[in-house]
Design a protein around this motif. Sequence first.
Motif, PDB file in Angstrom:
ATOM      1  N   ALA A  54       2.916  77.384  82.041  1.00  0.00           N
ATOM      2  CA  ALA A  54       2.144  77.500  80.806  1.00  0.00           C
ATOM      3  C   ALA A  54       2.853  78.430  79.815  1.00  0.00           C
ATOM      4  CB  ALA A  54       0.740  78.006  81.113  1.00  0.00           C
ATOM      5  N   MET A  75       6.078  78.856  79.460  1.00  0.00           N
ATOM      6  CA  MET A  75       7.173  78.133  78.808  1.00  0.00           C
ATOM      7  C   MET A  75       6.630  77.196  77.735  1.00  0.00           C
ATOM      8  SD  MET A  75       9.810  75.323  79.389  1.00  0.00           S
ATOM      9  CE  MET A  75      10.039  75.028  81.125  1.00  0.00           C
ATOM     10  N   ALA A  76       5.533  76.524  78.041  1.00  0.00           N
ATOM     11  CA  ALA A  76       4.919  75.631  77.053  1.00  0.00           C
ATOM     12  C   ALA A  76       4.452  76.430  75.833  1.00  0.00           C
ATOM     13  CB  ALA A  76       3.751  74.879  77.681  1.00  0.00           C
ATOM     14  N   LEU A  77       3.941  77.631  76.069  1.00  0.00           N
ATOM     15  CA  LEU A  77       3.491  78.524  75.004  1.00  0.00           C
ATOM     16  C   LEU A  77       4.660  78.879  74.079  1.00  0.00           C
ATOM     17  CD1 LEU A  77       0.644  79.648  74.700  1.00  0.00           C
ATOM     18  CD2 LEU A  77       1.310  81.636  76.045  1.00  0.00           C
ATOM     19  N   LEU A  87       7.404  77.168  73.515  1.00  0.00           N
ATOM     20  CA  LEU A  87       7.863  76.031  72.718  1.00  0.00           C
ATOM     21  C   LEU A  87       6.796  75.575  71.731  1.00  0.00           C
ATOM     22  CD1 LEU A  87       9.918  74.420  75.553  1.00  0.00           C
ATOM     23  CD2 LEU A  87      10.841  75.242  73.390  1.00  0.00           C
ATOM     24  N   ARG A  88       5.517  75.808  72.060  1.00  0.00           N
ATOM     25  CA  ARG A  88       4.464  75.506  71.102  1.00  0.00           C
ATOM     26  C   ARG A  88       4.543  76.429  69.890  1.00  0.00           C
ATOM     27  NH1 ARG A  88      -1.896  75.749  72.501  1.00  0.00           N
ATOM     28  NH2 ARG A  88      -1.472  77.971  72.505  1.00  0.00           N
ATOM     29  N   ALA A 129       7.117  75.012  67.737  1.00  0.00           N
ATOM     30  CA  ALA A 129       6.711  73.711  67.179  1.00  0.00           C
ATOM     31  C   ALA A 129       5.682  73.889  66.067  1.00  0.00           C
ATOM     32  CB  ALA A 129       6.150  72.819  68.285  1.00  0.00           C
ATOM     33  N   GLN A 130       4.883  74.961  66.149  1.00  0.00           N
ATOM     34  CA  GLN A 130       3.847  75.194  65.135  1.00  0.00           C
ATOM     35  C   GLN A 130       4.340  76.058  63.981  1.00  0.00           C
ATOM     36  OE1 GLN A 130       0.709  76.813  67.574  1.00  0.00           O
ATOM     37  NE2 GLN A 130      -0.284  74.818  67.816  1.00  0.00           N
ATOM     38  N   ALA A 159      12.649  73.682  64.186  1.00  0.00           N
ATOM     39  CA  ALA A 159      13.011  72.554  65.052  1.00  0.00           C
ATOM     40  C   ALA A 159      14.351  72.808  65.735  1.00  0.00           C
ATOM     41  CB  ALA A 159      13.057  71.254  64.252  1.00  0.00           C
ATOM     42  N   SER A 203      13.849  75.307  68.422  1.00  0.00           N
ATOM     43  CA  SER A 203      13.170  74.716  69.562  1.00  0.00           C
ATOM     44  C   SER A 203      14.149  73.920  70.432  1.00  0.00           C
ATOM     45  CB  SER A 203      12.049  73.827  69.044  1.00  0.00           C
ATOM     46  OG  SER A 203      11.368  73.228  70.095  1.00  0.00           O
ATOM     47  N   ALA A 204      15.016  73.139  69.774  1.00  0.00           N
ATOM     48  CA  ALA A 204      16.019  72.362  70.514  1.00  0.00           C
ATOM     49  C   ALA A 204      16.947  73.303  71.277  1.00  0.00           C
ATOM     50  CB  ALA A 204      16.822  71.487  69.562  1.00  0.00           C
ATOM     51  N   SER A 239      15.039  74.986  74.260  1.00  0.00           N
ATOM     52  CA  SER A 239      14.803  74.110  75.416  1.00  0.00           C
ATOM     53  C   SER A 239      16.114  73.788  76.134  1.00  0.00           C
ATOM     54  CB  SER A 239      14.009  72.846  75.045  1.00  0.00           C
ATOM     55  OG  SER A 239      14.377  72.338  73.808  1.00  0.00           O
ATOM     56  N   SER A 240      17.211  73.639  75.387  1.00  0.00           N
ATOM     57  CA  SER A 240      18.519  73.480  76.035  1.00  0.00           C
ATOM     58  C   SER A 240      18.846  74.700  76.873  1.00  0.00           C
ATOM     59  CB  SER A 240      19.627  73.309  74.992  1.00  0.00           C
ATOM     60  OG  SER A 240      19.598  72.026  74.454  1.00  0.00           O
TER      61      SER A 240
END
Lengths: 350, 350
Positions: free
Chosen positions: B138, B140-142, B144-145, B148-149, B156, B159-160, B163-164
């Motif tokens: 969660a 990690m998702a936080l 990247l969110r 994204a927001q 962007a 974010s790329a 995640s890489s």
Amino acid sequence: MATTEAITTGEGQEAAALLERTRETVNPELRRTVESLPGSMRRVAMYHFGWEQADGTPAAGNAGKAIRPALVLAAAQALRGQDGGAADEAVRAAVAVELAHNFTLLHDDVIDKDARRRGRATAWTVFGIPDAIITGDAMMALALRLLAQDPHPAAAAASARLSSCVIELCAGQQADCAFEVRPHVSLDECLAMATAKTGALLGCACALGALYAGAGPDEVDAMDAFGREAGLAFQLIDDLIGIWGDPGHTGKPAGADLIARKKSLPVVAALTSGTAAGEELAALYAGPMTGDDVHRAAEAVDRAGGRDWAQAHAADRMGRAVQQLSRAVPDLGAAGGLLALAEFVTRRTR
Amino acid sequence: MATTEAITTGEGQEAAALLERTRETVNPELRRTVESLPGSMRRVAMYHFGWEQADGTPAAGNAGKAIRPALVLAAAQALRGQDGGAADEAVRAAVAVELAHNFTLLHDDVIDKDARRRGRATAWTVFGIPDAIITGDAMMALALRLLAQDPHPAAAAASARLSSCVIELCAGQQADCAFEVRPHVSLDECLAMATAKTGALLGCACALGALYAGAGPDEVDAMDAFGREAGLAFQLIDDLIGIWGDPGHTGKPAGADLIARKKSLPVVAALTSGTAAGEELAALYAGPMTGDDVHRAAEAVDRAGGRDWAQAHAADRMGRAVQQLSRAVPDLGAAGGLLALAEFVTRRTR
């Protein structure tokens, strides 16, 4: 695949064809993305998707039915009509959703100690827990990288939605774990858990399709709600299969969830029914389930009204799903693919 | 915090002040983000960051030194000069990097079975392995969110890149696990692993700062390379501390890595030195490390040249780091914060 076979007759034909087409469209990109993983994470992931044996030799491949990617593409199509471009543009989003789904499978199998998945040994039993955790992590990063690198104008909104959804999936899995060790779980809690664990990603898949079709916020939210409601209907049917088995023999064997003393929705409905049969079930669930206990527990769920409730509630959820869908696509004739998929996932016991 | 105390004298003062300022800027947003996690994931995360005790009562808090967020903000500042706006805009990116870092800590502690972190019991020992895995997911998702927001035009690309980077961190952790059970590991393999496991995120932090300052691709890549080289120097010094201890007593006790028979960089340099001392070390590493063995192993690393090599190589990497930095910021006077941070993380044994 046995599942495909079971549904190529009768009403399931449209969904089967749609899923087949989805796999043809999505799998090459999905596989290319998975193959980009470095080192032995690639190997774990290729095994998990059924494209390789544990020793790295090629396998026939069973990467799953592709329901979530099919929902992405069908949602995009429903909102753009016969314009095939919308679905093509949404392939990346479909791959991202499938990667996120498989990340949760890799981690859930570790957490739930599940030994089998799609007819093979789960990744953690073959490669160990560390490799399964790490490969799951990388798969989630891969999903979000795919969206971050997508020049499509909807990509950022899709990325925000998918990462929010992952947080919800985590909350659902966490609640599921907590319920297993709690003496009492209410039906509302159980429905909220199933919505987070299953409904959220089906809703997200539909929402991403809508975003890629250029839909506005209301349509996107309605599509999300459609997927969530259909997802909950799907979970209810899946829970019935976990008790009484699947007439097509494509899923879990009868009684599987009872042997594991799972607090599935029909079970919790029975346990909280206030009936004598519910108390019988509670007594059976207090100890290990042996011999005739499984049969007796299934009967107790039935007599306590858990079976009828689950069937009626699944139908109710499907009704709500269609209602939500009509908010996004007023002419439901254009949403044939989505309706066929929703019927497919909720019709396996009939 | 002991670390802050140890460096407020002499040259470390600038870095200490910068880290303190970073924590003041970043921690409120970091905490707000963590508090947005649903259910008991919030509780696990609040404990992990040291803001709550295991029972949910408030704790004094030791969320870490904030080196990575400080690199994000300092890189943004270096490229935008005295324009304070660049660093302010980059706070979200700084929080995202810190969340990603802490996601890896949560999972690595499970994988490595580490029982202590920042002076307390690790989250998995307190809340169990499932909750630690799920909360890491969660988190990690936080991260990247958050990106994204973020309406910032660099979000962007950031974010790329993040995640890489997560995929690279996973590959590094995977290689680290694999090395522990392999009889022979080359120094090049070990350097590549350390670059992926430690250098990648420090590089990513600097690159995100550059992106948020509106830098072009060459400057962003040079900033990434600066962070990677400084990160490798940091790892080399950390490995020396794992053998001979930290004069400031702020890190691991002397011998900790030897007792765990860790294949750290000085150890692998010694093992692959082709010297008699290297063979002694190999013999000691073949069995459990008891009594005087730890002392003898440390001496063997020294005599085999592992200590000198690690110190020289750390200095070499710092030289390369500064060279890369000058590609991004030709007037190094504007990059004082970054240089102070790089010196801080690599100077703990001097």
